[in-house]
Design a protein around this motif. Structure first.
Motif, PDB file in Angstrom:
ATOM      1  N   ILE A 238      27.894 -43.393 -11.911  1.00 17.50           N
ATOM      2  CA  ILE A 238      28.416 -42.264 -11.140  1.00 17.50           C
ATOM      3  C   ILE A 238      28.314 -40.987 -11.960  1.00 17.50           C
ATOM      4  N   VAL A 239      27.833 -39.926 -11.320  1.00 19.12           N
ATOM      5  CA  VAL A 239      27.855 -38.599 -11.931  1.00 19.12           C
ATOM      6  C   VAL A 239      28.691 -37.688 -11.054  1.00 19.12           C
ATOM      7  N   MET A 240      29.658 -37.030 -11.670  1.00 17.50           N
ATOM      8  CA  MET A 240      30.478 -36.051 -10.956  1.00 17.50           C
ATOM      9  C   MET A 240      29.964 -34.651 -11.278  1.00 17.50           C
ATOM     10  N   ALA A 241      29.472 -33.960 -10.262  1.00 18.23           N
ATOM     11  CA  ALA A 241      28.974 -32.594 -10.418  1.00 18.23           C
ATOM     12  C   ALA A 241      30.077 -31.634  -9.997  1.00 18.23           C
ATOM     13  N   ILE A 242      30.548 -30.813 -10.939  1.00 10.59           N
ATOM     14  CA  ILE A 242      31.745 -29.996 -10.723  1.00 10.59           C
ATOM     15  C   ILE A 242      31.392 -28.515 -10.787  1.00 10.59           C
ATOM     16  N   ASP A 243      31.763 -27.802  -9.750  1.00 16.57           N
ATOM     17  CA  ASP A 243      31.588 -26.352  -9.670  1.00 16.57           C
ATOM     18  C   ASP A 243      32.628 -25.683 -10.578  1.00 16.57           C
ATOM     19  N   VAL A 244      32.153 -24.813 -11.492  1.00 21.33           N
ATOM     20  CA  VAL A 244      33.080 -24.105 -12.383  1.00 21.33           C
ATOM     21  C   VAL A 244      32.928 -22.594 -12.237  1.00 21.33           C
ATOM     22  N   SER A 245      32.557 -22.155 -11.056  1.00 29.76           N
ATOM     23  CA  SER A 245      32.442 -20.723 -10.810  1.00 29.76           C
ATOM     24  C   SER A 245      33.829 -20.083 -10.768  1.00 29.76           C
ATOM     25  N   SER A 246      33.893 -18.751 -10.769  1.00 28.83           N
ATOM     26  CA  SER A 246      35.188 -18.061 -10.840  1.00 28.83           C
ATOM     27  C   SER A 246      36.059 -18.357  -9.629  1.00 28.83           C
ATOM     28  N   SER A 247      35.436 -18.657  -8.488  1.00 25.94           N
ATOM     29  CA  SER A 247      36.226 -18.954  -7.288  1.00 25.94           C
ATOM     30  C   SER A 247      37.038 -20.236  -7.446  1.00 25.94           C
ATOM     31  N   MET A 248      36.667 -21.101  -8.413  1.00 27.59           N
ATOM     32  CA  MET A 248      37.428 -22.325  -8.649  1.00 27.59           C
ATOM     33  C   MET A 248      38.796 -22.031  -9.273  1.00 27.59           C
ATOM     34  N   LEU A 249      39.051 -20.756  -9.612  1.00 28.79           N
ATOM     35  CA  LEU A 249      40.364 -20.373 -10.122  1.00 28.79           C
ATOM     36  C   LEU A 249      41.289 -19.920  -8.994  1.00 28.79           C
ATOM     37  N   ALA A 250      40.818 -19.985  -7.748  1.00 30.53           N
ATOM     38  CA  ALA A 250      41.651 -19.618  -6.596  1.00 30.53           C
ATOM     39  C   ALA A 250      42.894 -20.491  -6.558  1.00 30.53           C
TER      40      ALA A 250
ATOM     41  N   ILE B  56      28.921 -37.450  -6.985  1.00 24.74           N
ATOM     42  CA  ILE B  56      30.031 -36.807  -6.267  1.00 24.74           C
ATOM     43  C   ILE B  56      29.927 -35.319  -6.577  1.00 24.74           C
ATOM     44  N   LEU B  57      29.465 -34.559  -5.604  1.00 24.13           N
ATOM     45  CA  LEU B  57      29.226 -33.129  -5.808  1.00 24.13           C
ATOM     46  C   LEU B  57      30.317 -32.326  -5.137  1.00 24.13           C
ATOM     47  N   LEU B  58      31.001 -31.491  -5.917  1.00 25.86           N
ATOM     48  CA  LEU B  58      32.102 -30.681  -5.398  1.00 25.86           C
ATOM     49  C   LEU B  58      31.782 -29.205  -5.572  1.00 25.86           C
ATOM     50  N   THR B  59      32.044 -28.429  -4.517  1.00 23.78           N
ATOM     51  CA  THR B  59      31.860 -26.987  -4.584  1.00 23.78           C
ATOM     52  C   THR B  59      32.857 -26.306  -3.670  1.00 23.78           C
ATOM     53  N   ASP B  60      33.116 -25.034  -3.946  1.00 21.04           N
ATOM     54  CA  ASP B  60      34.031 -24.275  -3.082  1.00 21.04           C
ATOM     55  C   ASP B  60      33.341 -23.036  -2.518  1.00 21.04           C
ATOM     56  N   GLY B  61      32.005 -23.038  -2.549  1.00 23.53           N
ATOM     57  CA  GLY B  61      31.311 -21.834  -2.103  1.00 23.53           C
ATOM     58  C   GLY B  61      29.992 -22.104  -1.408  1.00 23.53           C
ATOM     59  N   VAL B  62      29.133 -21.117  -1.508  1.00 21.65           N
ATOM     60  CA  VAL B  62      27.820 -21.130  -0.870  1.00 21.65           C
ATOM     61  C   VAL B  62      26.756 -21.015  -1.950  1.00 21.65           C
ATOM     62  N   ASN B  63      25.659 -21.729  -1.793  1.00 16.42           N
ATOM     63  CA  ASN B  63      24.578 -21.663  -2.779  1.00 16.42           C
ATOM     64  C   ASN B  63      24.039 -20.235  -2.874  1.00 16.42           C
ATOM     65  N   ASN B  64      24.187 -19.620  -4.046  1.00 15.29           N
ATOM     66  CA  ASN B  64      23.746 -18.221  -4.202  1.00 15.29           C
ATOM     67  C   ASN B  64      23.089 -17.980  -5.561  1.00 15.29           C
ATOM     68  N   ALA B  65      22.718 -19.050  -6.271  1.00 13.55           N
ATOM     69  CA  ALA B  65      22.115 -18.891  -7.592  1.00 13.55           C
ATOM     70  C   ALA B  65      21.208 -20.088  -7.867  1.00 13.55           C
ATOM     71  N   GLY B  66      20.468 -20.003  -8.981  1.00 14.47           N
ATOM     72  CA  GLY B  66      19.598 -21.112  -9.367  1.00 14.47           C
ATOM     73  C   GLY B  66      18.224 -21.024  -8.739  1.00 14.47           C
ATOM     74  N   PHE B  67      17.289 -21.789  -9.321  1.00 10.24           N
ATOM     75  CA  PHE B  67      15.913 -21.742  -8.837  1.00 10.24           C
ATOM     76  C   PHE B  67      15.480 -23.030  -8.129  1.00 10.24           C
ATOM     77  N   ILE B  68      16.418 -23.940  -7.895  1.00  8.43           N
ATOM     78  CA  ILE B  68      16.125 -25.167  -7.151  1.00  8.43           C
ATOM     79  C   ILE B  68      16.947 -25.156  -5.873  1.00  8.43           C
ATOM     80  N   GLU B  69      16.273 -25.288  -4.742  1.00  7.13           N
ATOM     81  CA  GLU B  69      16.964 -25.298  -3.463  1.00  7.13           C
ATOM     82  C   GLU B  69      17.754 -26.599  -3.291  1.00  7.13           C
ATOM     83  N   PRO B  70      18.929 -26.514  -2.683  1.00  4.60           N
ATOM     84  CA  PRO B  70      19.726 -27.730  -2.469  1.00  4.60           C
ATOM     85  C   PRO B  70      18.971 -28.802  -1.681  1.00  4.60           C
ATOM     86  N   GLN B  71      18.161 -28.414  -0.680  1.00  2.00           N
ATOM     87  CA  GLN B  71      17.411 -29.401   0.097  1.00  2.00           C
ATOM     88  C   GLN B  71      16.391 -30.133  -0.773  1.00  2.00           C
ATOM     89  N   THR B  72      15.798 -29.391  -1.710  1.00  2.00           N
ATOM     90  CA  THR B  72      14.836 -30.017  -2.625  1.00  2.00           C
ATOM     91  C   THR B  72      15.539 -31.039  -3.518  1.00  2.00           C
TER      92      THR B  72
END
Length: 332
Positions: free
Chosen positions: A93-105, A194-210
């Motif tokens: 299992i790999v847990m992918a965790i969003d650590v963007s500033s919005s995660m401090l909400a 297990i991928l967790l996020t609280d936002g919208v894809n707005n960065a990076g060079f790999i598309e989520p669908q890819t």
């Protein structure tokens, strides 16, 4: 008798019922064997000696010896159990965790990131037989912990996750792709992200669908979690003069359609966590969905404990015989 002692043949204890019967028979027979002498006074006789008072002692010793023999026949023994477990279906299992500033909400207590770390740590503790890794992402992503069976390393790394380790943003595709890269060479029967996020894809060079297509190609199931209350949440909206965040109400925006597509394409499920309790329930649900099959082998080793009882019986019989040919010889 210690609590760890058990008896292989406890039915022999029924023989102990013979002991009170034998005791009654002895005293009844003893009265019959004693002659009766009628006299007008006992003044001429001395007080009975201690030896005469202890005359029943040999018979009592014989009964105790018989009780010890019956206990030995019941086979007292101790049981030692050793257990060995074999994982028949391992899960990586790999847990992918969003650590963007919005995660401090602060719509979760005390904030989204802290609430997630607490729930995720409990999830790790409940998976003792699986290997777990951590990927963190914001504007970019990296592997915090490769998949490992050492839960202490995972829990320590999870506790160490904070905001500010990466440039801000939400690179969902990057987080998912890094997780796939951690699992693609795994030999485990089941591979899960297990991928967790609280936002919208707005960065990076790999598309989520890819990244989702990559997960599908390597047969990696992905569970996605959208984190955040419905409506507005008290979130970081800027910086104060001292460098701390300034908070204000901001609309919670989660690309649920994208997260559902990723989960559906890879055979997983999408969940929405709007508070601490819902987040905890989601991880419990994933824990139930991804069961690890464990085969347990128990080995029993019995150690016989009847020998001390046999020796005790022999010692009592020897003592009874010695007393009969010495101290109580005149009564026999």
């Amino acid at each position: 008798m210690g609590p760890d002692i058990q008896f292989a043949n406890p039915e022999f204890f029924w023989l102990l019922l013979l002991l009170p019967v034998a005791l009654l028979w002895y005293f009844f027979r003893r009265k019959q064997q004693l002659p009766t002498l009628r006299i007008s006074s006992l003044r001429a006789f001395s007080t009975p000696s201690l030896v005469s008072r202890l005359r029943p002692l040999p018979f009592i010793l014989r009964l105790l010896a018989l009780a010890a023999v019956i206990t030995a026949l019941a086979r007292p023994q101790t049981e030692n159990i050793s257990t060995r477990t074999k994982t028949t279906k391992g899960i990586d299992i790999v847990m992918a965790i969003d650590v963007s500033s919005s995660m401090l909400a602060r719509d979760l207590r005390p904030n989204r990131l802290s609430a997630l770390k607490e729930v995720a740590a409990e999830f790790v503790r409940q998976r003792p037989s699986d290997r777990i890794g951590l990927v963190v992402y914001a504007g970019e992503s990296y592997t915090k912990t490769p998949i490992t069976s050492d839960k202490r390393i995972v829990l320590s790394a999870l506790e160490d996750i904070t905001y500010g380790q990466l440039s801000d943003g939400t690179a969902i595709g990057m987080g998912l792709a890094t997780s796939v890269n951690r699992l693609k060479d795994s030999k485990a029967i089941s591979k899960v992200i297990i991928l967790l996020t609280d936002g919208v894809n707005n960065a990076g060079f790999i598309e989520p669908q890819t990244a989702a297509d990559m997960a599908l190609e390597y047969n990696i199931k992905t569970y996605t979690i959208g984190l955040g209350t419905n409506g507005n949440a008290l979130s970081p909206i800027g910086y104060n003069a001292d460098g701390t965040f300034r908070y204000g109400m901001r609309e919670v925006e989660i690309d649920e359609a994208l997260l559902k597509d990723i989960a559906t394409a890879t055979g997983g499920e999408y969940f929405r966590a709007t508070d601490n309790e819902t987040l905890e329930t989601i991880y419990d649900e994933i824990n139930k969905l991804e069961k690890t099959e464990i085969e347990e082998f128990k080995y029993y080793r019995y150690e016989e404990r009847f020998r001390p009882w046999v020796l005790l019986a022999g010692g009592l019989l020897l003592l009874e015989w010695v007393l009969r040919i010495t101290v109580f010889r005149s009564f026999i």
